[in-house]
Write a protein that holds these residues in place. Structure first.
Motif, mmCIF file in Angstrom:
data_model
loop_
_atom_site.group_PDB
_atom_site.id
_atom_site.type_symbol
_atom_site.label_atom_id
_atom_site.label_comp_id
_atom_site.label_asym_id
_atom_site.label_seq_id
_atom_site.Cartn_x
_atom_site.Cartn_y
_atom_site.Cartn_z
ATOM 1 N N ASP A 21 0.784 -1.173 0.114
ATOM 2 C CA ASP A 21 0.014 0.159 -0.079
ATOM 3 C C ASP A 21 1.054 1.309 -0.047
ATOM 4 O O ASP A 21 0.486 2.262 -0.735
ATOM 5 N N HIS A 48 1.754 2.100 -3.634
ATOM 6 C CA HIS A 48 0.597 2.730 -4.234
ATOM 7 C C HIS A 48 0.444 4.145 -3.802
ATOM 8 O O HIS A 48 0.104 5.046 -4.645
ATOM 9 N N ARG A 49 0.355 4.464 -2.532
ATOM 10 C CA ARG A 49 0.317 5.986 -2.220
ATOM 11 C C ARG A 49 1.293 6.784 -2.551
ATOM 12 O O ARG A 49 1.048 7.910 -3.026
ATOM 13 N N SER A 50 2.478 6.184 -2.704
ATOM 14 C CA SER A 50 3.680 7.058 -3.035
ATOM 15 C C SER A 50 3.535 7.424 -4.464
ATOM 16 O O SER A 50 4.201 8.420 -4.905
ATOM 17 N N LEU A 51 3.186 6.244 -5.231
ATOM 18 C CA LEU A 51 3.119 6.535 -6.707
ATOM 19 C C LEU A 51 2.189 7.779 -7.254
ATOM 20 O O LEU A 51 2.392 8.228 -8.504
ATOM 21 N N LYS A 52 1.327 8.086 -6.377
ATOM 22 C CA LYS A 52 0.341 9.040 -6.807
ATOM 23 C C LYS A 52 1.031 10.555 -6.891
ATOM 24 O O LYS A 52 0.690 11.409 -7.570
ATOM 25 N N TYR A 53 2.162 10.677 -6.280
ATOM 26 C CA TYR A 53 3.100 11.830 -6.298
ATOM 27 C C TYR A 53 4.102 11.729 -7.495
ATOM 28 O O TYR A 53 4.728 12.930 -7.416
ATOM 29 N N CYS A 94 3.433 14.688 -10.117
ATOM 30 C CA CYS A 94 3.709 15.948 -9.697
ATOM 31 C C CYS A 94 5.117 16.380 -9.462
ATOM 32 O O CYS A 94 5.730 17.249 -9.861
#
Length: 104
Positions: A32, A35-40, A43
């Motif tokens: 998880d 997945h959370r870090s790939l959102k950044y 940007c």
């Protein structure tokens, strides 16, 4: 080794690197935190591309008010903070830059 072999080899390395993530996507469960870090990533990549263009003018660091890219970029950051909308931020930043270039 010829230039064409280097180009083909570079293309194959790029292709198989990207293919590995696509081929493994449904088969491996990623943690998880990944997945959370790939959102950044988008940007961070966009910032890495744009920031040098904003801060450097003619190859030198230019933090003056005469740097229209810095002024337009700063206003775009403010617009991004207020609207939280990527398309509005990019569009307004470009319009501000064009206006400042025109008025210069």
């Amino acid at each position: 080794m010829s230039i064409w072999m280097l180009i083909i080899l570079g293309g194959l390395v790029t292709y198989f690197t990207r293919l590995s993530f696509i081929a493994l996507y449904g088969k491996i469960r990623f943690p998880d935190w990944l997945h959370r870090s790939l959102k950044y990533v988008p940007c961070a990549v966009l910032t890495a591309i744009i920031l040098p263009e904003i801060l450097f003018s003619s190859g030198h660091l230019d933090l003056s008010i005469g740097n229209v890219r810095l002024v337009a970029g700063s206003l775009a950051v403010l617009i991004a903070f207020l609207t939280r909308n990527t398309m509005i931020t990019i569009s307004s930043g470009m319009i501000i830059l064009w206006l400042l270039e025109f008025l210069r």
